[in-house]
Scaffold this motif. Sequence first.
Motif: not given
Length: 441
Positions: A194-205
Amino acid sequence: MNNFLTIPFVIIFTFLIACTNNDESVPVFPEGSTGSVNVWVQDSMKRYYYWADQMPAKPDYRLPVKDFFKSLLSPQDRFSFIVNTADASSYPRSIRNMYGFDYTVIQQSNGNVITVVKLVLKNSPAFNAGLERGMIITKINGTSVTAANAEAMASSMKELTILDLTVGSWKNGSVADEKEIKIYYGFSMEQPLLSKIFDKNGKKTGYLYIYDFPDGMTSTLYQKFAEFKGAGVQELILDLRYNYGGSVSSAAALCSLIPSGITSASPFIIFRGNKNGGEVKRTFAQQIAYDPKALDFTTLRANALELGKVYILTSNSTASAAEIIINNLKPYIQVIQIGDVTLGKDMAGFTVEDKRKPRKISWQIHPVIYKVFNAGGAGEYHDGISPQIAVSEYSDLPLLPLGDPGETLISTALDNVYLRSANKAASPQKVKILYQSDILQ
């Protein structure tokens, strides 16, 4: 935990079967008898078992094979086991491998005892029956779950083929919307990543939940990291909270995709065995190559994220190859562990069985053979690996789905990512764990 680590070994297994015992103190039994099988078990353990020097000199060869095997084990050994491939009832049983789910019995600060479904395998009997992570079990086969009966109830479930569960949802501090679910014993399919990409303030996790480490998973890892790299992921959260382990080669492949500065010659792992096994050292490339289905180190590194730190989510169910990920990345990258102390399976083994054709002995031994250490020689985590940030996933109910950014362990990691602090104090645990269906008791 029943998964053993897949490791290299240079002696052909048939040699083990062909060897004869020249110890005059060992009696000779008719071929096919219980005594003859026990002598084979003893010979095998003398050759491979990590604690071979602690085995009794004069065991009772009259014992049933399983009892004889247990009589050879060191008090330090929690993990070695033996099965009869001709007898399905001899295999270890668990709620997870029979029905496809696991649960935890907790006690809240107000004294309430609650049974929480923490894991439901995809396409398992439990999944197909409608069970979901976060549900509350109020009754099992008509009996309420309590602190006093939790362990006995779990044992009884392993002797059944049908479970009748009364379950509900956690709403506003209590159980609501109760209903009945019937789960039949059955097979659970291989679990997807299971994979996700979180994006906040231009920073991707990037977030990656990995259920286990089977051989042959390098192509899937390669593809997931290609997606992360293509999206410009700058931070990584590995969720290994329910990962029992598996193949060391697959663990090495995952490790090769994360840090910067490693090469094919970078040391990955040290195996230390008894006087026969000695010490075996393997680089990243060498360990990956022991999986015949694996992509090679150079190919994998093309999608490496080249990070300076990684966040790893753990629980008491994180074991074996999953613990190797934590320990063996530490010489190369900052590891920020979040959650609970791991199980403490700092060892590796392989299956020992009769390879003759036709086979004359149906028993199969799964012994502890090596202790494992990282490139710096650090190991000996038999009491588990402690997190830098201790937090209970049960501190806030209901449990949210894995991959949800609001889920307790994931949100703790994301807070640290975006607040640029690896030392943010977690809120104190509000619950006491009374019983877990997937932990050795």
